[in-house]
Design an enzyme around this catalytic site. Structure first.
Site, PDB file in Angstrom:
ATOM      1  N   ARG A  92      -0.196  -8.748  13.568  1.00 17.94           N
ATOM      2  CA  ARG A  92      -0.798  -7.775  12.641  1.00 17.94           C
ATOM      3  C   ARG A  92      -1.637  -8.476  11.574  1.00 17.94           C
ATOM      4  O   ARG A  92      -2.696  -7.970  11.192  1.00 17.94           O
ATOM      5  CB  ARG A  92       0.302  -6.907  12.005  1.00 17.94           C
ATOM      6  CG  ARG A  92       0.897  -5.909  13.006  1.00 17.94           C
ATOM      7  CD  ARG A  92       2.243  -5.370  12.556  1.00 17.94           C
ATOM      8  NE  ARG A  92       2.188  -4.682  11.297  1.00 17.94           N
ATOM      9  CZ  ARG A  92       3.221  -4.555  10.466  1.00 17.94           C
ATOM     10  NH1 ARG A  92       4.397  -5.096  10.789  1.00 17.94           N
ATOM     11  NH2 ARG A  92       3.093  -3.900   9.350  1.00 17.94           N
TER      12      ARG A  92
ATOM     13  N   ARG B  51      11.867  -5.775   5.016  1.00 16.05           N
ATOM     14  CA  ARG B  51      11.665  -4.336   4.755  1.00 16.05           C
ATOM     15  C   ARG B  51      12.635  -3.485   5.569  1.00 16.05           C
ATOM     16  O   ARG B  51      12.914  -3.760   6.724  1.00 16.05           O
ATOM     17  CB  ARG B  51      10.232  -3.930   5.122  1.00 16.05           C
ATOM     18  CG  ARG B  51      10.030  -2.412   5.011  1.00 16.05           C
ATOM     19  CD  ARG B  51       8.585  -2.016   5.023  1.00 16.05           C
ATOM     20  NE  ARG B  51       7.884  -2.427   6.225  1.00 16.05           N
ATOM     21  CZ  ARG B  51       6.588  -2.267   6.394  1.00 16.05           C
ATOM     22  NH1 ARG B  51       5.852  -1.705   5.448  1.00 16.05           N
ATOM     23  NH2 ARG B  51       6.018  -2.678   7.511  1.00 16.05           N
TER      24      ARG B  51
ATOM     25  N   ARG C  49      -9.569   0.991   8.659  1.00 16.42           N
ATOM     26  CA  ARG C  49      -9.266  -0.429   8.892  1.00 16.42           C
ATOM     27  C   ARG C  49     -10.260  -1.100   9.801  1.00 16.42           C
ATOM     28  O   ARG C  49     -10.011  -2.227  10.215  1.00 16.42           O
ATOM     29  CB  ARG C  49      -7.935  -0.677   9.597  1.00 16.42           C
ATOM     30  CG  ARG C  49      -6.785   0.014   9.137  1.00 16.42           C
ATOM     31  CD  ARG C  49      -5.694   0.097  10.059  1.00 16.42           C
ATOM     32  NE  ARG C  49      -4.610  -0.808  10.074  1.00 16.42           N
ATOM     33  CZ  ARG C  49      -3.460  -0.576   9.464  1.00 16.42           C
ATOM     34  NH1 ARG C  49      -3.310   0.376   8.619  1.00 16.42           N
ATOM     35  NH2 ARG C  49      -2.461  -1.342   9.687  1.00 16.42           N
TER      36      ARG C  49
ATOM     37  N   ARG D 117      11.508  -1.356  10.944  1.00 11.62           N
ATOM     38  CA  ARG D 117      10.393  -0.890  11.765  1.00 11.62           C
ATOM     39  C   ARG D 117      10.234  -1.780  12.989  1.00 11.62           C
ATOM     40  O   ARG D 117      10.361  -2.984  12.903  1.00 11.62           O
ATOM     41  CB  ARG D 117       9.103  -0.903  10.944  1.00 11.62           C
ATOM     42  CG  ARG D 117       8.585   0.475  10.637  1.00 11.62           C
ATOM     43  CD  ARG D 117       7.482   0.446   9.615  1.00 11.62           C
ATOM     44  NE  ARG D 117       6.271  -0.223  10.083  1.00 11.62           N
ATOM     45  CZ  ARG D 117       5.124  -0.238   9.402  1.00 11.62           C
ATOM     46  NH1 ARG D 117       5.048   0.383   8.239  1.00 11.62           N
ATOM     47  NH2 ARG D 117       4.067  -0.862   9.879  1.00 11.62           N
TER      48      ARG D 117
ATOM     49  N   LYS E 258       0.830  -1.215   0.000  1.00 17.93           N
ATOM     50  CA  LYS E 258       0.000   0.000   0.000  1.00 17.93           C
ATOM     51  C   LYS E 258       0.860   1.259   0.000  1.00 17.93           C
ATOM     52  O   LYS E 258       0.660   2.174  -0.782  1.00 17.93           O
ATOM     53  CB  LYS E 258      -0.911   0.041   1.244  1.00 17.93           C
ATOM     54  CG  LYS E 258      -1.830  -1.150   1.402  1.00 17.93           C
ATOM     55  CD  LYS E 258      -2.704  -1.021   2.656  1.00 17.93           C
ATOM     56  CE  LYS E 258      -1.930  -1.008   3.971  1.00 17.93           C
ATOM     57  NZ  LYS E 258      -1.233  -2.255   4.303  1.00 17.93           N
TER      58      LYS E 258
HETATM   59  P1  AP5 Z   1       4.924  -1.546   1.848  1.00 16.26           P
HETATM   60  O1  AP5 Z   1       4.577  -0.746   0.649  1.00 16.26           O
HETATM   61  O2  AP5 Z   1       5.693  -0.886   2.926  1.00 16.26           O
HETATM   62  O3  AP5 Z   1       3.612  -2.287   2.423  1.00 16.26           O
HETATM   63  P2  AP5 Z   1       2.364  -1.719   3.222  1.00 16.26           P
HETATM   64  O4  AP5 Z   1       1.150  -2.351   2.637  1.00 16.26           O
HETATM   65  O5  AP5 Z   1       2.400  -0.240   3.304  1.00 16.26           O
HETATM   66  O6  AP5 Z   1       2.625  -2.418   4.629  1.00 16.26           O
HETATM   67  P3  AP5 Z   1       2.586  -1.801   6.109  1.00 16.26           P
HETATM   68  O7  AP5 Z   1       3.340  -2.745   6.987  1.00 16.26           O
HETATM   69  O8  AP5 Z   1       2.989  -0.385   6.107  1.00 16.26           O
HETATM   70  O9  AP5 Z   1       1.082  -1.941   6.417  1.00 16.26           O
HETATM   71  P4  AP5 Z   1       0.393  -1.869   7.765  1.00 16.26           P
HETATM   72  O10 AP5 Z   1      -0.996  -1.669   7.313  1.00 16.26           O
HETATM   73  O11 AP5 Z   1       0.611  -3.019   8.658  1.00 16.26           O
HETATM   74  O12 AP5 Z   1       1.158  -0.697   8.552  1.00 16.26           O
HETATM   75  P5  AP5 Z   1       0.753   0.777   8.906  1.00 16.26           P
HETATM   76  O13 AP5 Z   1       1.979   1.594   8.901  1.00 16.26           O
HETATM   77  O14 AP5 Z   1      -0.401   1.227   8.107  1.00 16.26           O
HETATM   78  O15 AP5 Z   1       5.724  -2.831   1.335  1.00 16.26           O
HETATM   79  C1  AP5 Z   1       6.229  -3.808   2.246  1.00 16.26           C
HETATM   80  C2  AP5 Z   1       7.602  -4.315   1.779  1.00 16.26           C
HETATM   81  O16 AP5 Z   1       7.440  -5.023   0.544  1.00 16.26           O
HETATM   82  C3  AP5 Z   1       8.619  -3.212   1.492  1.00 16.26           C
HETATM   83  O17 AP5 Z   1       9.878  -3.687   1.870  1.00 16.26           O
HETATM   84  C4  AP5 Z   1       8.543  -3.016  -0.039  1.00 16.26           C
HETATM   85  O18 AP5 Z   1       9.777  -2.571  -0.557  1.00 16.26           O
HETATM   86  C5  AP5 Z   1       8.203  -4.416  -0.508  1.00 16.26           C
HETATM   87  N1  AP5 Z   1       7.352  -4.453  -1.700  1.00 16.26           N
HETATM   88  C6  AP5 Z   1       6.309  -3.610  -2.021  1.00 16.26           C
HETATM   89  N2  AP5 Z   1       5.728  -3.976  -3.180  1.00 16.26           N
HETATM   90  C7  AP5 Z   1       6.409  -5.095  -3.601  1.00 16.26           C
HETATM   91  C8  AP5 Z   1       6.268  -5.949  -4.743  1.00 16.26           C
HETATM   92  N3  AP5 Z   1       5.314  -5.756  -5.686  1.00 16.26           N
HETATM   93  N4  AP5 Z   1       7.124  -7.002  -4.842  1.00 16.26           N
HETATM   94  C9  AP5 Z   1       8.081  -7.218  -3.894  1.00 16.26           C
HETATM   95  N5  AP5 Z   1       8.260  -6.431  -2.809  1.00 16.26           N
HETATM   96  C10 AP5 Z   1       7.428  -5.392  -2.657  1.00 16.26           C
HETATM   97  O19 AP5 Z   1       0.252   0.615  10.421  1.00 16.26           O
HETATM   98  C11 AP5 Z   1       1.148   0.334  11.461  1.00 16.26           C
HETATM   99  C12 AP5 Z   1       0.409   0.347  12.801  1.00 16.26           C
HETATM  100  O20 AP5 Z   1      -0.141   1.652  13.034  1.00 16.26           O
HETATM  101  C13 AP5 Z   1      -0.778  -0.601  12.908  1.00 16.26           C
HETATM  102  O21 AP5 Z   1      -0.393  -1.902  13.287  1.00 16.26           O
HETATM  103  C14 AP5 Z   1      -1.624   0.107  13.970  1.00 16.26           C
HETATM  104  O22 AP5 Z   1      -1.113  -0.114  15.265  1.00 16.26           O
HETATM  105  C15 AP5 Z   1      -1.426   1.578  13.644  1.00 16.26           C
HETATM  106  N6  AP5 Z   1      -2.425   2.071  12.678  1.00 16.26           N
HETATM  107  C16 AP5 Z   1      -2.196   2.575  11.427  1.00 16.26           C
HETATM  108  N7  AP5 Z   1      -3.347   2.920  10.831  1.00 16.26           N
HETATM  109  C17 AP5 Z   1      -4.336   2.636  11.711  1.00 16.26           C
HETATM  110  C18 AP5 Z   1      -5.747   2.755  11.666  1.00 16.26           C
HETATM  111  N8  AP5 Z   1      -6.392   3.235  10.576  1.00 16.26           N
HETATM  112  N9  AP5 Z   1      -6.449   2.362  12.741  1.00 16.26           N
HETATM  113  C19 AP5 Z   1      -5.848   1.882  13.858  1.00 16.26           C
HETATM  114  N10 AP5 Z   1      -4.518   1.734  13.963  1.00 16.26           N
HETATM  115  C20 AP5 Z   1      -3.756   2.106  12.899  1.00 16.26           C
HETATM  116 MG    MG Z   2       2.589   1.164   4.852  1.00 13.67          MG
END
Ligand code: AP5
Ligand code: MG
Ligand code: ZN
Length: 217
Positions: A172, A128, A89, A161, A14
């Site tokens: 997660r 990552r 989410r 991270r 994402k």
């Molecule tokens: P990346 O693009 O970083 O993936 P992502 O989908 O953004 O994954 P996240 O871990 O950021 O998602 P998340 O939803 O768990 O975390 P968030 O920060 O939102 O890609 C991942 C890896 O793969 C990278 O190394 C990239 O280079 C590689 N890659 C990408 N595309 C590829 C491809 N096509 N092929 C190969 N490799 C590839 O949330 C973190 C925490 O914050 C949550 O756990 C929660 O505690 C809190 N939080 C955030 N939002 C909310 C909310 N709305 N409500 C409540 N709590 C929240």
């Molecule tokens: Mg992300």
């Protein structure tokens, strides 16, 4: 189509895709995870509260993130569009978003869900590395930086991270299945959902998203 929601499990890509597409469209990437991590780093009251949930892989309470989004979408740069990355989410967050947008006289154009298998998600998250300064994401194998351990964009030293340790990643993924996956039906019922395969080359995923969002390739 300038008001998009990117939905999908942790590691689905994402952030990688939202960052690139938002820059191309000239709209902000609104990523609650990034906003919360900034608050944690700055040790604000919000950050201190959020950290307890984030470190364990749990979701931060709905009212907290809805408040954060309300303030963000009220900023002038979000007026002509945005890509929501990692929000909503939960069903209550989706309902909160609908209320907010209604007050602004706006609505979501499309919700894109990224399909990626669990084994691939684990490989992506454990490999990552992220830039603590500009937020760019890399991968040790799949998207390695040009200079070892350094951000391509700003040269800062890359870090892992806090929540990318395998045990927290599993939590997660379970939280996604339980709390976020119900949103798929929510948006399918509203005829807003498009699924894309999040596997394969980053550029191929990018083209699939553009097609799903009705944007020229
Ligand atoms: P990346 O693009 O970083 O993936 P992502 O989908 O953004 O994954 P996240 O871990 O950021 O998602 P998340 O939803 O768990 O975390 P968030 O920060 O939102 O890609 C991942 C890896 O793969 C990278 O190394 C990239 O280079 C590689 N890659 C990408 N595309 C590829 C491809 N096509 N092929 C190969 N490799 C590839 O949330 C973190 C925490 O914050 C949550 O756990 C929660 O505690 C809190 N939080 C955030 N939002 C909310 C909310 N709305 N409500 C409540 N709590 C929240
Ligand atoms: Mg992300
Ligand atoms: Zn950087």
């Amino acid at each position: 189509m300038r008001r998009l929601v990117f939905l999908g499990p942790p590691g689905a890509g994402k952030g990688t895709q939202a960052r690139a597409l938002a820059a191309e469209l000239g709209v902000p990437q609104v990523a609650t995870g990034d906003m919360l991590r900034e608050a944690v780093a700055a040790k604000t009251p919000l950050g201190l509260l959020a950290k307890r949930y984030m470190d364990s892989g749990a979701l931060v309470p709905d009212e907290v993130v809805i408040g954060l989004i309300a303030a963000r979408l009220a900023e002038p740069d979000a007026r002509s569009g945005f890509i929501l990355d990692g929000f909503p989410r939960t069903v209550p967050q989706a309902e909160g978003l609908e209320r907010l947008l209604k007050d602004l006289g706006q609505s979501i154009d499309r919700v894109i869900v990224f399909d990626v298998g669990e084994g691939e998600l684990l490989r992506r998250l454990t490999g990552r590395r992220v830039c603590p300064k500009c937020g760019a994401a890399f991968h040790l194998v799949f998207a390695s930086p040009k200079a070892d351990g350094r951000c391509d964009q700003c040269g800062s030293a890359l870090i892992q991270r806090e929540d990318d340790r395998e045990e927290t990643v599993r939590t997660r993924l379970a939280v996604y299945a339980r709390e976020t996956a119900p949103l798929l039906d929510h948006y399918r019922d509203r005829h807003l959902l498009s699924a894309v395969s999040g596997e394969g080359e980053i550029q191929a995923v990018r083209r699939a998203i553009r097609r799903a969002a009705g944007l020229p390739a």
